[in-house]
Design a protein around this motif. Structure first.
Motif, PDB file in Angstrom:
ATOM      1  N   SER A  44       5.879   0.736  -5.640  1.00  0.00           N
ATOM      2  CA  SER A  44       4.922  -0.355  -5.799  1.00  0.00           C
ATOM      3  C   SER A  44       4.451  -0.847  -4.445  1.00  0.00           C
ATOM      4  O   SER A  44       5.185  -0.819  -3.468  1.00  0.00           O
ATOM      5  CB  SER A  44       5.576  -1.510  -6.561  1.00  0.00           C
ATOM      6  N   SER A  45       3.206  -1.332  -4.392  1.00  0.00           N
ATOM      7  CA  SER A  45       2.642  -1.881  -3.166  1.00  0.00           C
ATOM      8  C   SER A  45       2.599  -3.396  -3.287  1.00  0.00           C
ATOM      9  O   SER A  45       1.933  -3.935  -4.151  1.00  0.00           O
ATOM     10  CB  SER A  45       1.221  -1.345  -2.937  1.00  0.00           C
ATOM     11  N   SER A  46       3.334  -4.094  -2.414  1.00  0.00           N
ATOM     12  CA  SER A  46       3.442  -5.538  -2.531  1.00  0.00           C
ATOM     13  C   SER A  46       2.180  -6.261  -2.108  1.00  0.00           C
ATOM     14  O   SER A  46       1.964  -7.407  -2.442  1.00  0.00           O
ATOM     15  CB  SER A  46       4.617  -6.029  -1.667  1.00  0.00           C
ATOM     16  N   LYS A  47       1.307  -5.593  -1.348  1.00  0.00           N
ATOM     17  CA  LYS A  47       0.114  -6.252  -0.853  1.00  0.00           C
ATOM     18  C   LYS A  47      -1.086  -6.053  -1.761  1.00  0.00           C
ATOM     19  O   LYS A  47      -2.133  -6.633  -1.544  1.00  0.00           O
ATOM     20  CB  LYS A  47      -0.213  -5.719   0.553  1.00  0.00           C
ATOM     21  N   GLY A  48      -0.975  -5.191  -2.756  1.00  0.00           N
ATOM     22  CA  GLY A  48      -2.107  -4.954  -3.638  1.00  0.00           C
ATOM     23  C   GLY A  48      -3.065  -3.954  -3.027  1.00  0.00           C
ATOM     24  O   GLY A  48      -2.878  -3.459  -1.930  1.00  0.00           O
ATOM     25  N   ALA A  49      -4.120  -3.633  -3.780  1.00  0.00           N
ATOM     26  CA  ALA A  49      -5.038  -2.593  -3.356  1.00  0.00           C
ATOM     27  C   ALA A  49      -6.057  -3.094  -2.355  1.00  0.00           C
ATOM     28  O   ALA A  49      -6.681  -2.323  -1.646  1.00  0.00           O
ATOM     29  CB  ALA A  49      -5.750  -2.013  -4.575  1.00  0.00           C
ATOM     30  N   GLY A  50      -6.261  -4.415  -2.272  1.00  0.00           N
ATOM     31  CA  GLY A  50      -7.342  -4.929  -1.460  1.00  0.00           C
ATOM     32  C   GLY A  50      -7.034  -5.105   0.013  1.00  0.00           C
ATOM     33  O   GLY A  50      -7.921  -4.996   0.848  1.00  0.00           O
ATOM     34  N   ALA A  51      -5.802  -5.407   0.368  1.00  0.00           N
ATOM     35  CA  ALA A  51      -5.452  -5.650   1.761  1.00  0.00           C
ATOM     36  C   ALA A  51      -4.031  -5.177   2.018  1.00  0.00           C
ATOM     37  O   ALA A  51      -3.212  -5.110   1.106  1.00  0.00           O
ATOM     38  CB  ALA A  51      -5.583  -7.130   2.090  1.00  0.00           C
ATOM     39  N   PHE A  52      -3.750  -4.867   3.264  1.00  0.00           N
ATOM     40  CA  PHE A  52      -2.395  -4.454   3.614  1.00  0.00           C
ATOM     41  C   PHE A  52      -2.101  -4.851   5.055  1.00  0.00           C
ATOM     42  O   PHE A  52      -3.010  -5.030   5.874  1.00  0.00           O
ATOM     43  CB  PHE A  52      -2.202  -2.948   3.423  1.00  0.00           C
ATOM     44  N   THR A  53      -0.819  -4.999   5.352  1.00  0.00           N
ATOM     45  CA  THR A  53      -0.372  -5.298   6.711  1.00  0.00           C
ATOM     46  C   THR A  53       0.132  -4.016   7.342  1.00  0.00           C
ATOM     47  O   THR A  53       0.922  -3.284   6.741  1.00  0.00           O
ATOM     48  CB  THR A  53       0.756  -6.340   6.698  1.00  0.00           C
ATOM     49  N   THR A  54      -0.316  -3.732   8.545  1.00  0.00           N
ATOM     50  CA  THR A  54       0.153  -2.554   9.259  1.00  0.00           C
ATOM     51  C   THR A  54       0.426  -2.945  10.702  1.00  0.00           C
ATOM     52  O   THR A  54       0.187  -4.083  11.114  1.00  0.00           O
ATOM     53  CB  THR A  54      -0.880  -1.412   9.191  1.00  0.00           C
ATOM     54  N   ILE A  55       0.944  -2.006  11.492  1.00  0.00           N
ATOM     55  CA  ILE A  55       1.203  -2.309  12.893  1.00  0.00           C
ATOM     56  C   ILE A  55      -0.005  -1.903  13.729  1.00  0.00           C
ATOM     57  O   ILE A  55      -0.737  -0.979  13.381  1.00  0.00           O
ATOM     58  CB  ILE A  55       2.485  -1.614  13.401  1.00  0.00           C
ATOM     59  N   SER A 131      10.101  -4.610   5.224  1.00  0.00           N
ATOM     60  CA  SER A 131       9.222  -5.211   6.229  1.00  0.00           C
ATOM     61  C   SER A 131       7.862  -5.580   5.661  1.00  0.00           C
ATOM     62  O   SER A 131       7.111  -6.337   6.285  1.00  0.00           O
ATOM     63  CB  SER A 131       9.016  -4.232   7.394  1.00  0.00           C
ATOM     64  N   GLU A 132       7.524  -5.024   4.489  1.00  0.00           N
ATOM     65  CA  GLU A 132       6.220  -5.232   3.850  1.00  0.00           C
ATOM     66  C   GLU A 132       5.064  -4.727   4.724  1.00  0.00           C
ATOM     67  O   GLU A 132       3.947  -5.230   4.655  1.00  0.00           O
ATOM     68  CB  GLU A 132       6.011  -6.706   3.489  1.00  0.00           C
ATOM     69  N   ILE A 133       5.359  -3.719   5.535  1.00  0.00           N
ATOM     70  CA  ILE A 133       4.334  -3.082   6.363  1.00  0.00           C
ATOM     71  C   ILE A 133       3.897  -1.786   5.693  1.00  0.00           C
ATOM     72  O   ILE A 133       4.725  -1.033   5.186  1.00  0.00           O
ATOM     73  CB  ILE A 133       4.871  -2.804   7.780  1.00  0.00           C
ATOM     74  N   ASP A 134       2.614  -1.544   5.683  1.00  0.00           N
ATOM     75  CA  ASP A 134       2.060  -0.360   5.027  1.00  0.00           C
ATOM     76  C   ASP A 134       1.368   0.521   6.060  1.00  0.00           C
ATOM     77  O   ASP A 134       1.138   0.116   7.195  1.00  0.00           O
ATOM     78  CB  ASP A 134       1.077  -0.785   3.938  1.00  0.00           C
ATOM     79  N   ARG A 135       1.016   1.740   5.628  1.00  0.00           N
ATOM     80  CA  ARG A 135       0.339   2.706   6.506  1.00  0.00           C
ATOM     81  C   ARG A 135       1.114   2.853   7.809  1.00  0.00           C
ATOM     82  O   ARG A 135       0.592   2.704   8.907  1.00  0.00           O
ATOM     83  CB  ARG A 135      -1.094   2.255   6.812  1.00  0.00           C
ATOM     84  N   ASN A 168       9.851  -6.176  15.662  1.00  0.00           N
ATOM     85  CA  ASN A 168       9.254  -6.487  16.957  1.00  0.00           C
ATOM     86  C   ASN A 168       7.839  -5.927  17.109  1.00  0.00           C
ATOM     87  O   ASN A 168       7.220  -6.085  18.166  1.00  0.00           O
ATOM     88  CB  ASN A 168      10.131  -5.922  18.082  1.00  0.00           C
ATOM     89  N   ALA A 169       7.322  -5.285  16.073  1.00  0.00           N
ATOM     90  CA  ALA A 169       6.008  -4.650  16.175  1.00  0.00           C
ATOM     91  C   ALA A 169       4.881  -5.651  15.930  1.00  0.00           C
ATOM     92  O   ALA A 169       4.968  -6.464  15.008  1.00  0.00           O
ATOM     93  CB  ALA A 169       5.905  -3.507  15.168  1.00  0.00           C
ATOM     94  N   PRO A 170       3.823  -5.608  16.727  1.00  0.00           N
ATOM     95  CA  PRO A 170       2.651  -6.461  16.459  1.00  0.00           C
ATOM     96  C   PRO A 170       1.919  -5.949  15.225  1.00  0.00           C
ATOM     97  O   PRO A 170       1.692  -4.743  15.081  1.00  0.00           O
ATOM     98  CB  PRO A 170       1.803  -6.292  17.726  1.00  0.00           C
ATOM     99  N   THR A 171       1.582  -6.848  14.322  1.00  0.00           N
ATOM    100  CA  THR A 171       0.958  -6.438  13.069  1.00  0.00           C
ATOM    101  C   THR A 171      -0.422  -7.056  12.897  1.00  0.00           C
ATOM    102  O   THR A 171      -0.803  -7.985  13.614  1.00  0.00           O
ATOM    103  CB  THR A 171       1.830  -6.852  11.865  1.00  0.00           C
TER     104      THR A 171
END
Length: 247
Positions: A44-55, A131-135, A168-171
């Protein structure tokens, strides 16, 4: 005013052809996912299809655990191909293990690279999910120091260095764009473009040949979470019941 691209496609024809094309694209994606089902596991994707958090950029974290050196390297990716490209760039053939996991939307893969099954790739992936980070892809390189950690120790080591690396990664939050179209009278084009610019839309195209006297079709892309607000703003400022098309 943005550069306009004028076509000879009528508004109804434009919309139906647009929908037909997207149906074909969707069918192709379904076929692709089916072909890779043996390799790719859904989650499952916690951010949904419209937006995502990445580094924003490649980051690394290094830690020594019982004389073994663990180096976690994380990088932003867009698909499976870019994931394996990233792996080829950062893996060290001299290391004892190059374990990894990646997540792209609802797809992921992981690899233990010679460590006991489930002790490396899985905890790396679990740390990515937490971490809820995608891509993103994380490669953990291990240089064996002569002391065995046991299965529990390996899980804690691989999951731990991955968590520290991502912490520690900038997102940044990436919003997807959705296509929209609106039929608008010529005398309201100026008002429409003013609203479009205030919403930072992209890919404006305009068609005067709509088959309707004095009516133009304007298409564009807007952030998924601003589409409804844009429609409301345009209707309020134009004081007309305009016809909008949405994907």
């Amino acid at each position: 005013m943005p550069l306009l691209s004028i076509s000879s496609i009528t508004a109804p024809s434009y919309y139906y052809q647009y929908q037909k094309l997207n149906h074909r694209i969707s069918a192709s994606l379904v076929a692709l996912v089916g072909a890779k089902r043996a390799m790719v596991t859904a989650s499952s994707s916690s951010k949904g299809a419209g937006a995502f958090t990445t580094i924003k950029e490649r980051v690394s974290f290094e830690k020594e655990i019982k004389k073994s050196k663990f180096i976690a390297i994380a990088g932003p990716i867009s698909d499976e191909q870019s994931a394996f490209s990233f792996l080829s760039q950062v893996r060290d053939p001299r290391a004892t293990h190059n374990c990894w996991a990646y997540k792209v939307g609802d797809q992921y893969r992981s690899n233990d690279d010679g460590e006991p099954s489930g002790t490396a790739g899985k905890p790396i992936h679990s740390a990515i999910l937490s971490s809820e980070i995608d891509r993103v892809m994380v490669v953990v390189i291990r240089y064996f120091g002569g002391i065995k950690l046991g299965t529990g120790g390996l899980v804690r080591a691989y999951g731990g260095v991955t968590s520290e690396c991502l912490r520690n990664a900038p997102t940044c939050v990436v919003k997807s764009k959705v296509p929209m179209g609106v039929e608008v009278p010529f005398d309201l084009l100026g008002i429409l473009y003013h609203q479009l610019q205030s919403f930072q839309i992209e890919d404006i195209k305009q068609d005067y040949d709509t088959g309707k006297d004095g009516i133009s079709m304007v298409t564009f892309k807007v952030d998924f979470d601003r589409a409804e607000k844009l429609e409301e703003a345009v209707k309020a400022n134009c004081s007309r019941d305009l016809v909008f098309y949405k994907h």
